[in-house]
Design a protein around this motif. Structure first.
Motif, PDB file in Angstrom:
ATOM      1  N   ARG A  26       0.834  -1.202   0.000  1.00 49.78           N
ATOM      2  CA  ARG A  26       0.000   0.000   0.000  1.00 49.78           C
ATOM      3  C   ARG A  26       0.870   1.254   0.000  1.00 49.78           C
ATOM      4  NH1 ARG A  26      -5.461   0.585   1.440  1.00 49.78           N
ATOM      5  NH2 ARG A  26      -6.050   2.715   2.044  1.00 49.78           N
ATOM      6  N   GLU A  27       1.943   1.248   0.815  1.00 53.11           N
ATOM      7  CA  GLU A  27       2.854   2.389   0.833  1.00 53.11           C
ATOM      8  C   GLU A  27       3.497   2.593  -0.524  1.00 53.11           C
ATOM      9  OE1 GLU A  27       4.333   2.094   5.513  1.00 53.11           O
ATOM     10  OE2 GLU A  27       5.516   1.181   3.906  1.00 53.11           O
ATOM     11  N   ALA A  28       3.976   1.529  -1.128  1.00 50.13           N
ATOM     12  CA  ALA A  28       4.649   1.619  -2.425  1.00 50.13           C
ATOM     13  C   ALA A  28       3.732   2.215  -3.480  1.00 50.13           C
ATOM     14  CB  ALA A  28       5.146   0.241  -2.865  1.00 50.13           C
ATOM     15  N   ILE A  31       3.065   6.027  -2.643  1.00 51.68           N
ATOM     16  CA  ILE A  31       4.251   6.836  -2.903  1.00 51.68           C
ATOM     17  C   ILE A  31       4.503   6.963  -4.399  1.00 51.68           C
ATOM     18  CG2 ILE A  31       6.774   6.880  -2.668  1.00 51.68           C
ATOM     19  CD1 ILE A  31       6.320   5.693   0.166  1.00 51.68           C
ATOM     20  N   ALA A  32       4.322   5.888  -5.145  1.00 50.28           N
ATOM     21  CA  ALA A  32       4.502   5.943  -6.598  1.00 50.28           C
ATOM     22  C   ALA A  32       3.518   6.930  -7.223  1.00 50.28           C
ATOM     23  CB  ALA A  32       4.332   4.558  -7.210  1.00 50.28           C
ATOM     24  N   ARG A  33       2.261   6.911  -6.761  1.00 45.27           N
ATOM     25  CA  ARG A  33       1.265   7.854  -7.276  1.00 45.27           C
ATOM     26  C   ARG A  33       1.646   9.293  -6.946  1.00 45.27           C
ATOM     27  NH1 ARG A  33      -2.567   3.696  -5.894  1.00 45.27           N
ATOM     28  NH2 ARG A  33      -2.826   4.567  -3.802  1.00 45.27           N
ATOM     29  N   ALA A 359      -2.036  16.394   0.226  1.00 42.28           N
ATOM     30  CA  ALA A 359      -1.678  15.822   1.530  1.00 42.28           C
ATOM     31  C   ALA A 359      -2.787  14.894   2.030  1.00 42.28           C
ATOM     32  CB  ALA A 359      -1.405  16.926   2.533  1.00 42.28           C
ATOM     33  N   TYR A 360      -4.025  15.329   1.918  1.00 39.74           N
ATOM     34  CA  TYR A 360      -5.151  14.494   2.345  1.00 39.74           C
ATOM     35  C   TYR A 360      -5.225  13.215   1.530  1.00 39.74           C
ATOM     36  CZ  TYR A 360      -7.440  17.551   5.731  1.00 39.74           C
ATOM     37  OH  TYR A 360      -7.741  18.269   6.857  1.00 39.74           O
ATOM     38  N   LYS A 361      -5.046  13.341   0.214  1.00 41.24           N
ATOM     39  CA  LYS A 361      -5.140  12.174  -0.662  1.00 41.24           C
ATOM     40  C   LYS A 361      -4.041  11.162  -0.331  1.00 41.24           C
ATOM     41  CE  LYS A 361      -5.728  10.811  -5.493  1.00 41.24           C
ATOM     42  NZ  LYS A 361      -4.869   9.628  -5.392  1.00 41.24           N
ATOM     43  N   LEU A 362      -2.851  11.658  -0.049  1.00 38.26           N
ATOM     44  CA  LEU A 362      -1.755  10.749   0.281  1.00 38.26           C
ATOM     45  C   LEU A 362      -2.076   9.947   1.539  1.00 38.26           C
ATOM     46  CD1 LEU A 362       1.045  10.402   2.176  1.00 38.26           C
ATOM     47  CD2 LEU A 362       1.042   9.611  -0.171  1.00 38.26           C
TER      48      LEU A 362
END
Length: 366
Positions: A26-28, A31-33, A359-362
């Motif tokens: 999920r992190e990967a 972060i890629a997005r 920031a919210y989307k991340l």
């Protein structure tokens, strides 16, 4: 395998870094997005500006990267050590200092501001019914309008902010009675900063340095750049109407009149991460109870505690603050449940990336 660069080594020395290559799935993906979005947006903005970003989990940086230029004239690339103005994120520092003085029993949150700054009696419409407290100043519930009407209130050297504030009070007025509604108020935070200074008997800027910046080893955070920091300062590109103006941001490097406790700080993503970490897992600056108090919306307030913007309406436990000033945009946001946090800093105002929405989307994605 992700290349372990010199910059990664530098970050590890500066701040705890959790293996950059060891992301969850999920992190990967998140972060890629984010990387794709920031890289594409900076390129499409076509300003030769830049954005620096950082993601934390608990008290560790798990990702940090920059895109574009810190200075479009010299073509100096941005990095996560690039210095930006963080504008209203300064309010978190001021509110943190306030809570420190509460813990020291120097002040009480419900002390009337006039106890320390009797000159507030010069505010238009000030009387027994419009007295406001330190809590109300910190939560934007004082009833004051956002700015003083004095034309030169935001002009002047950083070392004379108190003088400019006191001159501006006679041209400051109320929008509502204290405690009745939330009204974002910059001049209120300037009054708060002066109240803290007088209550403690120490200069506000010196207290922020001695009690927050220095203990957290925030070596690139300050109220005015010096010769050593100027090479790493991002060139501000003020572009509200599509035309870039570099003169206004440059002129404000030496000061913005009374605009110090409300928005005067410069910092970097890696520096700001150290303060952010104190709201996630570390409690070296403040007690857990003080942090809890900062995350409460007081009477008359709306989605704002004490120096912290909140988001209870969307059923998420997010809090943080944004900053916007000519030439610079910034945001930090913390998920109080998952303990993830994101920091974004950009050296221009209008672009495809909305630092708040991003920031919210991340945090939603990660």
């Amino acid at each position: 395998m992700r290349k372990f660069t010199f910059f990664t080594c530098f970050l590890a020395c500066l701040f705890p870094v959790a293996g950059f290559a060891q992301y969850t799935g999920r992190e990967a993906q998140a972060i890629a997005r984010l990387e794709r979005e920031l890289k594409t947006d900076v390129a499409n903005d076509a300003l030769d500006g830049g954005i620096s970003a950082l993601i934390m989990k608990n008290d560790k940086v798990i990702w940090a990267k920059a895109f574009g230029y810190a200075n479009r004239d010299t073509k100096k690339l941005a990095d996560t050590g690039t210095i930006y103005r963080i504008a209203s994120i300064t309010k978190t520092f001021t509110a943190t200092l306030m809570m420190m003085l509460v813990e020291d029993k120097v002040i009480s949150l419900d002390d009337p501001a006039e106890k320390y700054v009797p000159e507030v009696k010069n505010i238009i419409g000030y009387n027994e019914d419009t007295k406001f407290t330190l809590r109300q100043l910190a939560s934007h519930t004082s009833g004051l309008r956002r700015w003083s009407e004095m034309f030169t209130a935001n002009i002047g050297p950083v070392g004379e902010w108190q003088k400019k504030l006191l001159l501006s009070l006679a041209q400051t007025q109320f929008e509502s009675k204290p405690g009745k509604q939330w009204l974002y108020c910059d001049v209120g935070y300037c009054i708060l900063g002066l109240a803290l200074e007088r209550a403690a008997g120490q200069p506000y800027m010196q207290m922020v340095k001695n009690r927050i910046i220095d203990p957290l080893h925030m070596t690139h955070t300050f109220f005015a750049p010096d010769d050593a920091s100027l090479p790493n300062l991002a060139q501000g590109l003020y572009n509200p109407n599509g035309v870039v103006d570099t003169r206004i941001p440059l002129s404000q490097n030496s000061g913005m009149g009374y605009g110090v406790p409300n928005g005067g700080l410069f910092s970097t993503p890696t520096d700001l991460a150290k303060l952010v970490s104190t709201f996630i897992t570390k409690t070296g600056l403040l007690s857990k109870e003080s942090i809890r108090q900062m995350k409460l919306t007081p009477k008359g307030g709306k989605d704002y505690g004490l120096g912290l913007a909140l988001d209870p309406q969307n059923n998420v436990n997010y809090f943080g603050h944004n900053g916007l000033i000519p030439g610079y945009s910034s945001q930090y946001l913390i998920d109080d449940d998952s303990k993830y946090a994101v920091i974004l800093m950009r050296n221009y105002n209008v672009g495809f990336t909305n630092v708040i929405v991003t920031a919210y989307k991340l945090l939603d994605d990660i």
